[in-house]
Design an enzyme around this catalytic site. Structure first.
Site, PDB file in Angstrom:
ATOM      1  CD  GLU A  23      -4.410  17.508  52.169  1.00  0.00           C
ATOM      2  OE1 GLU A  23      -4.657  18.545  51.978  1.00  0.00           O
ATOM      3  OE2 GLU A  23      -4.158  17.754  53.361  1.00  0.00           O
ATOM      4  CG  ASP A  34       0.667  23.570  47.060  1.00  0.00           C
ATOM      5  OD1 ASP A  34       0.406  22.965  48.296  1.00  0.00           O
ATOM      6  OD2 ASP A  34      -0.030  22.544  46.402  1.00  0.00           O
TER       7      ASP A  34
END
Length: 238
Positions: free
Chosen positions: A30, A41
């Site tokens: 990824e 995140d």
């Protein structure tokens, strides 16, 4: 065999790191395309994104990086980014250019399943997802369904979320596609436990941290995850 997905931030060193990750046993890479406000995140990936942007890793440079990674590895490659980046670049243009560069699918962390349904991508679901959203994600997801094991942002945790088993059970009810679990998985023991429940494991923040030590360190780390999940025993979920 359970799948192992390793997340890396796009950058000049990423092709060599991706190659090392695959040598260590990663089945899919990824590739993070940095964004200035990455809501999903945690601090490790946020910092990596800031460094990447400071080094000039805009969309064109990230697509170049993707193509260089494709030249070095033969596993599926999945760019991961945010809707604002695709809005600025153009959704159809991005999808076409990413595919040309070697992407096999796409993750857009903040794009709900009911928006841009024409954009082929891997859908994410979380413990807080409604049954309606879970069913829609299961119908629309591309290849596999990404199970976010906990609410909040990415990042290493001391323990695997206890909500994963219930989320797997709910997801199994709406799709026969593979289920990969991510967010908060960093140690071999956590990876093994997640693989007991799901069909694959996604490791991000800790992989990004180890990658800072170089390809050799990343290869060894991924190898430890590979060994762990290969010993996973499928759990029976009521």
């Amino acid at each position: 065999m359970k799948a192992l997905v390793v997340y890396l931030m796009a950058g000049p060193e990423t092709p060599a790191l991706a190659e090392a990750a695959v040598e260590g046993g990663a089945d899919l890479v990824e590739l993070g395309f940095p964004f200035s406000d990455p809501l999903a995140d945690g601090p490790v990936i946020r910092l990596a994104a800031e460094r990447a942007l400071a080094n000039g890793m805009r969309t064109d440079a990230c697509l170049d990086c993707l193509a260089q990674v494709r030249d070095r590895v033969d596993v599926p490659l999945v760019p991961m980014t945010y809707a604002a980046l695709l809005e600025a670049y153009g959704y159809e243009r991005f999808a076409a250019d990413a595919e040309t560069a070697g992407a096999t699918s796409l993750i857009v962390a903040d794009l709900p399943a009911d928006q841009r349904p024409e954009l082929r991508r891997i859908q994410l679901i979380a413990p807080t997802s409604t049954d309606e959203r879970l069913q829609l994600a299961g119908l629309q997801t591309d290849g596999w369904l990404y199970l976010v094991t906990r609410t909040g942002t990415t990042g290493a945790r001391d323990n695997l979320s206890p909500t994963l088993a219930g989320l797997v059970s709910r997801a199994r009810a709406v799709t026969e596609l593979p289920l990969y679990a991510g967010f908060g998985i960093s140690t071999p023991d956590q990876a093994r436990t997640a693989a007991d429940l799901a069909d694959g494991v996604v490791v991000g923040s800790r992989a990004v941290e180890v990658a800072e030590e170089g390809p050799g360190a990343l290869r060894d780390y991924v190898g430890s995850l590979r060994t762990a999940i290969d010993t996973a025993v499928p759990a029976i979920i009521d």
